[in-house]
Design an enzyme around this catalytic site. Structure first.
Site, mmCIF file in Angstrom:
data_model
loop_
_atom_site.group_PDB
_atom_site.id
_atom_site.type_symbol
_atom_site.label_atom_id
_atom_site.label_comp_id
_atom_site.label_asym_id
_atom_site.label_seq_id
_atom_site.Cartn_x
_atom_site.Cartn_y
_atom_site.Cartn_z
ATOM 1 N N HIS A 75 -29.394 -80.629 71.285
ATOM 2 C CA HIS A 75 -30.457 -80.720 70.274
ATOM 3 C C HIS A 75 -29.823 -81.241 68.980
ATOM 4 C CE1 HIS A 75 -28.679 -77.055 68.750
ATOM 5 N NE2 HIS A 75 -28.967 -76.406 69.870
ATOM 6 N N GLY B 224 -28.800 -79.872 66.410
ATOM 7 C CA GLY B 224 -27.628 -79.122 65.944
ATOM 8 C C GLY B 224 -26.355 -79.680 66.557
ATOM 9 N N HIS B 225 -26.391 -79.899 67.882
ATOM 10 C CA HIS B 225 -25.222 -80.495 68.552
ATOM 11 C C HIS B 225 -24.960 -81.910 68.018
ATOM 12 C CE1 HIS B 225 -26.768 -77.757 71.925
ATOM 13 N NE2 HIS B 225 -25.579 -77.291 71.674
ATOM 14 N N VAL C 244 -28.254 -76.454 61.528
ATOM 15 C CA VAL C 244 -29.422 -77.351 61.504
ATOM 16 C C VAL C 244 -30.644 -76.526 61.903
ATOM 17 C CG1 VAL C 244 -30.465 -79.417 62.492
ATOM 18 C CG2 VAL C 244 -27.997 -79.343 62.072
HETATM 19 P P1 AMP Z 1 -23.795 -74.177 72.483
HETATM 20 O O1 AMP Z 1 -24.113 -75.383 73.301
HETATM 21 O O2 AMP Z 1 -24.989 -73.334 72.156
HETATM 22 O O3 AMP Z 1 -22.627 -73.379 73.014
HETATM 23 O O4 AMP Z 1 -23.310 -74.728 71.079
HETATM 24 C C1 AMP Z 1 -22.283 -75.674 70.976
HETATM 25 C C2 AMP Z 1 -21.902 -75.840 69.533
HETATM 26 O O5 AMP Z 1 -23.045 -76.277 68.790
HETATM 27 C C3 AMP Z 1 -21.428 -74.530 68.881
HETATM 28 O O6 AMP Z 1 -20.334 -74.818 68.030
HETATM 29 C C4 AMP Z 1 -22.633 -74.110 68.101
HETATM 30 O O7 AMP Z 1 -22.341 -73.299 66.978
HETATM 31 C C5 AMP Z 1 -23.209 -75.441 67.671
HETATM 32 N N1 AMP Z 1 -24.623 -75.306 67.324
HETATM 33 C C6 AMP Z 1 -25.608 -74.771 68.102
HETATM 34 N N2 AMP Z 1 -26.777 -74.760 67.423
HETATM 35 C C7 AMP Z 1 -26.520 -75.291 66.203
HETATM 36 C C8 AMP Z 1 -27.322 -75.530 65.039
HETATM 37 N N3 AMP Z 1 -28.619 -75.229 64.997
HETATM 38 N N4 AMP Z 1 -26.727 -76.095 63.964
HETATM 39 C C9 AMP Z 1 -25.402 -76.393 63.991
HETATM 40 N N5 AMP Z 1 -24.602 -76.189 65.045
HETATM 41 C C10 AMP Z 1 -25.146 -75.641 66.139
#
Ligand code: AMP
Length: 284
Positions: free
Chosen positions: A34, A36-37, A176
């Site tokens: 998404h 954020g990633h 994000v």
């Molecule tokens: P995940 O796929 O949920 O393990 O997340 C992978 C990376 O993306 C981790 O470093 C998370 O902290 C980061 N991440 C997930 N959601 C967000 C967001 N909304 N804003 C910024 N970074 C994010």
């Protein structure tokens, strides 16, 4: 964009990039990408010549009964988003590739993992630090981009890299959010329409808490109690924890001393879906 599923090829690809004089930015994820990633990928692209994205739903960090099998895995879409974002290398190993034998070795970070997510999910952080160490070992010297969304994870990984002299500079990236304030998460898709609407309670509570501190409140326990109270007013939400912690040590604090950087951190459940959010404040 190279799509790689073996550890050997991944290691060789990034070794080759460095031999050619390129710097490497690593973005570890569990996929279901998404915005954020994408913001992590964008930050890596700004700083580094080559961006390596990893997509691996790490079984080691899920306990029995958690959402490992239900976790979304839209790989085709993820690859399209990664390519559009300018990723050079995607590493998407299978479980058997990452863990050919049950791992007898585990990386544990003490202290920072004691509270909050560490208390709620006792085996979680060892699973995270073990897989991130493996990814760092495969990727080699690089910058690695982690979101403040998982603030405790960011602190734990940063400490691990420093303690173990891993050749990785951990870079923190801001959260994000959706336009109503909900932090983006791969787990938001689990929410019903009613729960999705109610989920703004997290960011709103954190905002109120931050305003209390900025408005002169100096007792962190009063702020933490107020966060619980705000969440309690939303009948669909169940608070797991709300803490006001020192942003560096993650220790809950009592007195809010001027100049201290604190983090308001909470986890709220909607049915079986756990949502995490946090916000930083410098005490005026
Ligand atoms: P995940 O796929 O949920 O393990 O997340 C992978 C990376 O993306 C981790 O470093 C998370 O902290 C980061 N991440 C997930 N959601 C967000 C967001 N909304 N804003 C910024 N970074 C994010």
């Amino acid at each position: 964009m190279q799509v790689i599923s073996t550890k050997d090829q991944f290691r060789r690809s990034l070794d080759g990039a460095r031999l050619a004089g390129h710097t490497v930015g690593l973005v570890p994820t569990m996929g279901a990408l998404h915005a954020g990633h994408i913001s992590l990928i964008d930050a890596a692209r700004r700083d580094c010549d080559v961006v390596a994205l990893t997509i691996f739903v790490n079984p080691l960090q899920f306990a029995a009964g958690e959402d490992l099998s239900a976790y979304p895995r839209p790989l085709e879409r993820d690859l399209e988003l990664a390519e559009a974002a300018g990723v050079s290398v995607v590493f998407t190993p299978t479980d058997a590739e990452m863990y050919p034998k049950p791992t007898a070795t585990s990386v544990h970070v003490d202290g920072l993992t004691a509270l909050m997510e560490g208390a709620a999910r006792p085996s979680h952080f060892d699973g995270v630090t073990t897989v991130v160490t493996k990814l760092f070992n495969l990727a080699g010297p690089c910058r690695a981009y982690f979101g403040e969304k998982d603030f405790q994870q960011l602190a734990v990984v940063t400490r691990m890299a420093a303690d173990l002299d891993q050749p990785v500079e951990v870079i923190a990236c801001p959260i994000v959010r959706e336009s109503d304030g909900l932090a983006l998460s791969s787990r938001n898709i689990y929410l019903s329409a009613e729960d999705r609407a109610a989920a703004v309670v997290l960011s709103r509570s954190l905002e109120h808490g931050a305003e209390m501190i900025l408005g002169g409140e100096r007792d962190a326990r009063v702020v933490a109690a107020k966060l619980s109270e705000f969440v309690g007013e939303e009948p669909r939400a169940q608070l797991e924890y709300a803490e006001v912690v020192d942003a560096a040590s993650l220790v809950p604090i009592g007195d809010l001393r001027s100049g201290t950087t604190v983090r308001l951190i909470m986890t709220v459940r909607f049915g079986t879906t756990r949502l995490l959010d946090n916000r930083g404040v410098v005490v005026p």
